[in-house]
Design a protein around this motif. Sequence first.
Motif, PDB file in Angstrom:
ATOM      1  N   PRO A   1       0.819  -1.217   0.000  1.00 46.91           N
ATOM      2  CA  PRO A   1       0.000   0.000   0.000  1.00 46.91           C
ATOM      3  C   PRO A   1       0.850   1.263   0.000  1.00 46.91           C
ATOM      4  O   PRO A   1       2.054   1.216   0.252  1.00 46.91           O
ATOM      5  CB  PRO A   1      -0.787  -0.122   1.309  1.00 46.91           C
ATOM      6  N   TYR A   2       0.193   2.372  -0.268  1.00 46.62           N
ATOM      7  CA  TYR A   2       0.834   3.675  -0.139  1.00 46.62           C
ATOM      8  C   TYR A   2       0.642   4.092   1.323  1.00 46.62           C
ATOM      9  O   TYR A   2      -0.393   4.643   1.699  1.00 46.62           O
ATOM     10  CB  TYR A   2       0.182   4.681  -1.083  1.00 46.62           C
ATOM     11  N   GLY A   3       1.604   3.761   2.180  1.00 48.72           N
ATOM     12  CA  GLY A   3       1.477   4.056   3.610  1.00 48.72           C
ATOM     13  C   GLY A   3       1.438   2.786   4.431  1.00 48.72           C
ATOM     14  O   GLY A   3       2.226   1.867   4.239  1.00 48.72           O
ATOM     15  N   SER A   4       0.498   2.730   5.363  1.00 50.21           N
ATOM     16  CA  SER A   4       0.435   1.624   6.316  1.00 50.21           C
ATOM     17  C   SER A   4      -0.426   0.469   5.798  1.00 50.21           C
ATOM     18  O   SER A   4      -1.495   0.692   5.221  1.00 50.21           O
ATOM     19  CB  SER A   4      -0.143   2.120   7.643  1.00 50.21           C
ATOM     20  N   PRO A   5       0.011  -0.778   6.029  1.00 50.22           N
ATOM     21  CA  PRO A   5      -0.797  -1.938   5.635  1.00 50.22           C
ATOM     22  C   PRO A   5      -1.741  -2.411   6.738  1.00 50.22           C
ATOM     23  O   PRO A   5      -2.427  -3.407   6.571  1.00 50.22           O
ATOM     24  CB  PRO A   5       0.269  -3.007   5.376  1.00 50.22           C
ATOM     25  N   SER A   6      -1.782  -1.702   7.872  1.00 47.83           N
ATOM     26  CA  SER A   6      -2.475  -2.216   9.059  1.00 47.83           C
ATOM     27  C   SER A   6      -3.947  -2.527   8.814  1.00 47.83           C
ATOM     28  O   SER A   6      -4.474  -3.505   9.338  1.00 47.83           O
ATOM     29  CB  SER A   6      -2.338  -1.219  10.217  1.00 47.83           C
ATOM     30  N   MET A   7      -4.626  -1.738   7.996  1.00 50.17           N
ATOM     31  CA  MET A   7      -6.059  -1.943   7.780  1.00 50.17           C
ATOM     32  C   MET A   7      -6.350  -3.163   6.902  1.00 50.17           C
ATOM     33  O   MET A   7      -7.492  -3.616   6.836  1.00 50.17           O
ATOM     34  CB  MET A   7      -6.679  -0.686   7.151  1.00 50.17           C
TER      35      MET A   7
ATOM     36  N   LEU B   1       2.659 -14.519   2.719  1.00 49.03           N
ATOM     37  CA  LEU B   1       2.191 -13.135   2.782  1.00 49.03           C
ATOM     38  C   LEU B   1       3.386 -12.221   2.593  1.00 49.03           C
ATOM     39  O   LEU B   1       4.378 -12.309   3.332  1.00 49.03           O
ATOM     40  CB  LEU B   1       1.515 -12.851   4.127  1.00 49.03           C
ATOM     41  N   MET B   2       3.304 -11.336   1.590  1.00 52.53           N
ATOM     42  CA  MET B   2       4.352 -10.355   1.319  1.00 52.53           C
ATOM     43  C   MET B   2       3.772  -8.975   1.618  1.00 52.53           C
ATOM     44  O   MET B   2       2.778  -8.579   1.008  1.00 52.53           O
ATOM     45  CB  MET B   2       4.814 -10.448  -0.131  1.00 52.53           C
ATOM     46  N   CYS B   3       4.383  -8.270   2.562  1.00 56.43           N
ATOM     47  CA  CYS B   3       3.767  -7.036   3.074  1.00 56.43           C
ATOM     48  C   CYS B   3       4.788  -5.913   3.157  1.00 56.43           C
ATOM     49  O   CYS B   3       5.890  -6.089   3.697  1.00 56.43           O
ATOM     50  CB  CYS B   3       3.155  -7.311   4.449  1.00 56.43           C
ATOM     51  N   THR B   4       4.406  -4.750   2.630  1.00 54.46           N
ATOM     52  CA  THR B   4       5.246  -3.551   2.668  1.00 54.46           C
ATOM     53  C   THR B   4       4.607  -2.496   3.567  1.00 54.46           C
ATOM     54  O   THR B   4       3.388  -2.346   3.579  1.00 54.46           O
ATOM     55  CB  THR B   4       5.416  -2.956   1.254  1.00 54.46           C
ATOM     56  N   ALA B   5       5.450  -1.758   4.290  1.00 51.93           N
ATOM     57  CA  ALA B   5       4.994  -0.592   5.054  1.00 51.93           C
ATOM     58  C   ALA B   5       5.922   0.574   4.721  1.00 51.93           C
ATOM     59  O   ALA B   5       7.149   0.453   4.860  1.00 51.93           O
ATOM     60  CB  ALA B   5       5.012  -0.876   6.549  1.00 51.93           C
TER      61      ALA B   5
ATOM     62  N   ARG C   1      10.275  -5.472  13.127  1.00 48.90           N
ATOM     63  CA  ARG C   1       9.793  -6.361  14.183  1.00 48.90           C
ATOM     64  C   ARG C   1       8.409  -5.942  14.682  1.00 48.90           C
ATOM     65  O   ARG C   1       7.624  -6.786  15.116  1.00 48.90           O
ATOM     66  CB  ARG C   1      10.811  -6.400  15.326  1.00 48.90           C
ATOM     67  N   ILE C   2       8.093  -4.665  14.598  1.00 46.38           N
ATOM     68  CA  ILE C   2       6.747  -4.203  14.955  1.00 46.38           C
ATOM     69  C   ILE C   2       5.730  -4.716  13.945  1.00 46.38           C
ATOM     70  O   ILE C   2       4.640  -5.187  14.305  1.00 46.38           O
ATOM     71  CB  ILE C   2       6.717  -2.662  15.043  1.00 46.38           C
ATOM     72  N   VAL C   3       6.074  -4.646  12.657  1.00 49.16           N
ATOM     73  CA  VAL C   3       5.164  -5.144  11.617  1.00 49.16           C
ATOM     74  C   VAL C   3       4.938  -6.641  11.772  1.00 49.16           C
ATOM     75  O   VAL C   3       3.806  -7.128  11.663  1.00 49.16           O
ATOM     76  CB  VAL C   3       5.725  -4.806  10.217  1.00 49.16           C
ATOM     77  N   LEU C   4       6.001  -7.394  12.056  1.00 49.74           N
ATOM     78  CA  LEU C   4       5.866  -8.842  12.252  1.00 49.74           C
ATOM     79  C   LEU C   4       4.978  -9.160  13.452  1.00 49.74           C
ATOM     80  O   LEU C   4       4.128 -10.055  13.398  1.00 49.74           O
ATOM     81  CB  LEU C   4       7.242  -9.479  12.431  1.00 49.74           C
ATOM     82  N   ALA C   5       5.174  -8.423  14.541  1.00 52.29           N
ATOM     83  CA  ALA C   5       4.346  -8.647  15.732  1.00 52.29           C
ATOM     84  C   ALA C   5       2.883  -8.339  15.443  1.00 52.29           C
ATOM     85  O   ALA C   5       1.979  -9.031  15.932  1.00 52.29           O
ATOM     86  CB  ALA C   5       4.853  -7.781  16.892  1.00 52.29           C
ATOM     87  N   CYS C   6       2.634  -7.326  14.632  1.00 51.87           N
ATOM     88  CA  CYS C   6       1.261  -6.953  14.281  1.00 51.87           C
ATOM     89  C   CYS C   6       0.601  -8.040  13.431  1.00 51.87           C
ATOM     90  O   CYS C   6      -0.553  -8.411  13.668  1.00 51.87           O
ATOM     91  CB  CYS C   6       1.270  -5.622  13.540  1.00 51.87           C
TER      92      CYS C   6
END
Length: 592
Positions: free
Chosen positions: A219-225, A240-244, A278-283
Amino acid sequence: MGKDEETKTGEEASQQINNNNNTPQQPFDLNDYTIIKEGEAEILMHKKNQVFYNKAQVNNRDMSIAVLRTFISKREEEYEAFLSKKMNKASKTSETHVSNGSSNGECETSKEIHKDEPCTNGDQPQKPLVGKVQGELKPPRVLEALSASGLRALRYAREVEGIGQVVALDNDKASVEACRRNIKFNGSVASEKVESNLVDARVYMLTHPKEFDVVDLDPYGSPSMFLDSAVQSIADGGLLMCTATDMAVLCGSNGEVCYSKYGSYPLRGKYCHEMALRIVLACIESHANRYKRYIVPVLSVQMDFYVRVFVRVYTSASAMKNTPLKLSYVYQCVGCDSFHLQPIGRTVSKNTSVRYLPGFGPVVPQECSDCGKKYNMGGPIWSDPIHDQDWVSSILANVKAMKNRYPAFDKISAVLTTISEELPDVPLFLSLHNLCGTLKCTSPSAVIFRSAVINAGYRISGTHVNPLGLKSDAPMDVIWDIMRCWVKNHPVKEQSSDQSGSVILAKEPVLQANFARAVASLSKAQSKKVARFLPNPERHWGPKLRAGRTITSKHVSLLGADAVNGVLNNNEEEAEEPQVKRQKTDDPTSIS
């Protein structure tokens, strides 16, 4: 693809779309588009920034393709091992069945054999019982949740062997139209494998549970949502491949925002970019746990202006209980560079049973034992390994073997080489320059400092996140003893007694450091002088303007003066054209 396709004219491009297009489409002027080629894919990009595209993300896309190729290979190996295991089990069951058969040729039922399996007597040859385990492994289905121009999906379809369907999603109409136009522009292979849908990615993933082997979030920004729906749409064992890209938030500039999005509080240390990983992984783990699932990281990368994680998702209610053992809080001293990790949970084993209990704490006193200052507390973060070294080796070998197929080969091979030499079980890292800054002393060379740590009986390595970062399993009191010994040989000016450096140097070292050069003080890559940290290939190599926003002079720092001036001049010319036409129409001498 040959060189002729790299510089297509507007007429050639138009003809190609018409040849590949079986359905009517709204007419458009190809003079308004630029043809961009990356890898084996080509896209038409509108000059008015209608659909987001960032050239710098070629590193991201190349790394994703390399991981995806390794995933397909590992998936096939795992499936073959599964079949082999089933075959062996079926063979043993068959032998047990024969040995238990009665002497008159009648068949006795064995508890280990399924009731539907055929029964044969001992005189007849036994057929392998493989009917229930045989089956063809289907090509992996890939979901690109936020496709924009569709470049990533097209590269997956055209460059990754053995890939199945690629579903590209976007909730922006202009992006979906651009994606469909680019699918047709890339010929029959892309048209057969890639489909584009106008839909909210969160709704689509929720309504397609466990249907995709690979889900890509960029995403453009945070993937949290998107994480909650993403972990539900992945098949068991999927990737799962995820960018922040919201690094300011993840690195501590807005800690409260980070906590609201990711459930962790960041700290502003030199290790902040690794902490962001590590924050993204924990999330992601937190979202997966809600559905009795858990993650296994295979590669976690901080590059350019973003972090990118690659994790496999599994389902197991029992394995999920280990999550508290993989998470920790971080205590960071405000006066010096000392940091300590507080695990959330622990286990107690008795005979064959395992009890899960809260972690012991606190691991630190109220004041830092090194400099006497207070601690800031952050986290929780993922404190387990963030890479699978077997995967890293396989990915790096694949990249080197297919060097010509990666436009960003130099960058991704350098990053992977550095990751392959990281200590996998050491969270976060120290900065040698920060240590010396606290003591206000001259800095030893990295080789000398590494040698002192190795000679003290501990391990040390670099990190791909920071060229000056050092990972070590040595405790902080050993690190400071080494620095005290260094300062004794390289004296510093007297400082105020309340300074952290003065408090640290006032203590006598318990460990007498040995600065003799150790054999392992240089990594293999350093010994061979392999490039590990490369400069950006061009100026303004970083984040770009969000799609749809008007480019103005204030965007020079992002896009560069030439790009901004080109767009502004083009807009001025377009604004002047209607006025010229109107003047010609109003001219009484004009011929109608």
